[in-house]
Scaffold this active site. Sequence first.
Site, PDB file in Angstrom:
ATOM      1  N   CYS A 186       0.784  -1.126  -0.040  1.00  0.00           N
ATOM      2  CA  CYS A 186       0.002   0.057  -0.132  1.00  0.00           C
ATOM      3  C   CYS A 186       0.742   1.184  -0.191  1.00  0.00           C
ATOM      4  O   CYS A 186       2.080   1.383   0.508  1.00  0.00           O
ATOM      5  CB  CYS A 186      -0.945   0.298   1.129  1.00  0.00           C
ATOM      6  SG  CYS A 186      -2.123   1.306   1.210  1.00  0.00           S
ATOM      7  N   ASP A 199       0.508   3.596   1.723  1.00  0.00           N
ATOM      8  CA  ASP A 199       0.392   4.420   3.046  1.00  0.00           C
ATOM      9  C   ASP A 199       1.789   4.770   3.519  1.00  0.00           C
ATOM     10  O   ASP A 199       2.700   3.849   3.717  1.00  0.00           O
ATOM     11  CB  ASP A 199      -0.508   3.284   3.910  1.00  0.00           C
ATOM     12  CG  ASP A 199      -0.733   4.143   5.338  1.00  0.00           C
ATOM     13  OD1 ASP A 199       0.149   4.608   5.943  1.00  0.00           O
ATOM     14  OD2 ASP A 199      -1.861   4.166   5.555  1.00  0.00           O
ATOM     15  N   ARG A 248       3.034   4.855   6.503  1.00  0.00           N
ATOM     16  CA  ARG A 248       3.565   4.119   7.614  1.00  0.00           C
ATOM     17  C   ARG A 248       3.953   2.694   7.157  1.00  0.00           C
ATOM     18  O   ARG A 248       4.427   1.947   8.189  1.00  0.00           O
ATOM     19  CB  ARG A 248       2.281   4.176   8.397  1.00  0.00           C
ATOM     20  CG  ARG A 248       1.719   5.569   8.992  1.00  0.00           C
ATOM     21  CD  ARG A 248       0.539   5.155   9.630  1.00  0.00           C
ATOM     22  NE  ARG A 248      -0.515   4.884   8.604  1.00  0.00           N
ATOM     23  CZ  ARG A 248      -1.841   4.946   9.012  1.00  0.00           C
ATOM     24  NH1 ARG A 248      -2.249   5.039  10.426  1.00  0.00           N
ATOM     25  NH2 ARG A 248      -2.950   4.573   8.285  1.00  0.00           N
ATOM     26  N   HIS A 258      -2.155  -3.948   5.001  1.00  0.00           N
ATOM     27  CA  HIS A 258      -2.018  -3.463   6.664  1.00  0.00           C
ATOM     28  C   HIS A 258      -3.442  -3.357   6.934  1.00  0.00           C
ATOM     29  O   HIS A 258      -4.337  -2.790   6.704  1.00  0.00           O
ATOM     30  CB  HIS A 258      -0.996  -2.616   6.384  1.00  0.00           C
ATOM     31  CG  HIS A 258      -1.819  -0.994   6.184  1.00  0.00           C
ATOM     32  ND1 HIS A 258      -2.074  -0.362   6.970  1.00  0.00           N
ATOM     33  CD2 HIS A 258      -1.730  -0.850   4.620  1.00  0.00           C
ATOM     34  CE1 HIS A 258      -2.607   0.816   5.924  1.00  0.00           C
ATOM     35  NE2 HIS A 258      -2.349   0.549   4.703  1.00  0.00           N
ATOM     36  N   CYS A 296      -6.168  -0.133   6.918  1.00  0.00           N
ATOM     37  CA  CYS A 296      -5.862   0.461   5.672  1.00  0.00           C
ATOM     38  C   CYS A 296      -7.110   1.320   5.109  1.00  0.00           C
ATOM     39  O   CYS A 296      -7.911   0.950   5.044  1.00  0.00           O
ATOM     40  CB  CYS A 296      -5.874  -0.585   4.522  1.00  0.00           C
ATOM     41  SG  CYS A 296      -5.396   0.122   2.895  1.00  0.00           S
TER      42      CYS A 296
HETATM   43 ZN   LIG Z   1      -3.451   1.324   3.038  1.00  0.00          ZN
END
Ligand SMILES: [Zn+2]
Length: 205
Positions: free
Chosen positions: A44, A46, A48, A100, A103
């Site tokens: 992803c 993301d 993080r 994750h 998400c």
């Molecule tokens: Zn995500």
Amino acid sequence: MPEHVLQQLFENNKRWAEKVTKEDPAFFQNLCQQQTPEYLWIGCSDSRVPANQIMGLAPGEVFVHRNVANVVSLTDFNCLAVLQYAVEVLKVKHIIVTGHYGCGGVIAAYEGNAPGLVDHWLEPVRYVCRQHADELNAIVDRDERLRRLCELNVEAQARNVAHTRIVQRAWSNGQQLTIHGLIYSLSNGLVKALDVRLAGIKALS
Ligand SMILES: [Zn+2]
């Protein structure tokens, strides 16, 4: 000369390059010659969930493709181009699809409240919702239901990788290639293997 707006990043970069060179003076020189990663990471976007840091891998050790909600769509030329290069040129041995918990993309797909293009992008995740509606609806707790959807999405996207001609051609040529599904927990930084491990065409039947 005025400070660049990205000054902090330049300073970070300089410190990082110095640290790496101090530990291994030939590091960058060696990396220039070639990259021979064993892993393709599909994860992803993301912020993080950075592939190298989570897995403790140095530059040169993992080829990376990231998008919102780690979707593998058979009509996405970006993802397919990365996949083809990784499999046919770099000859990676493992493709790791990593989702994750928590998400935002998966949650938006579930709730149907993403803005236009993102909403369109997330259709494969909504498809996973529909495919597993009975299982998901049986989970009373909403957070628990979303966690399960994050897992189911990884499993579905990993299977999508296996359904590409790129991977199937590699398998029929006898290339050693395994597709894995992992899920990452933002709350403790740990990854867990999901029940998907595809190492040949027979795994799809
Ligand atoms: Zn995500």
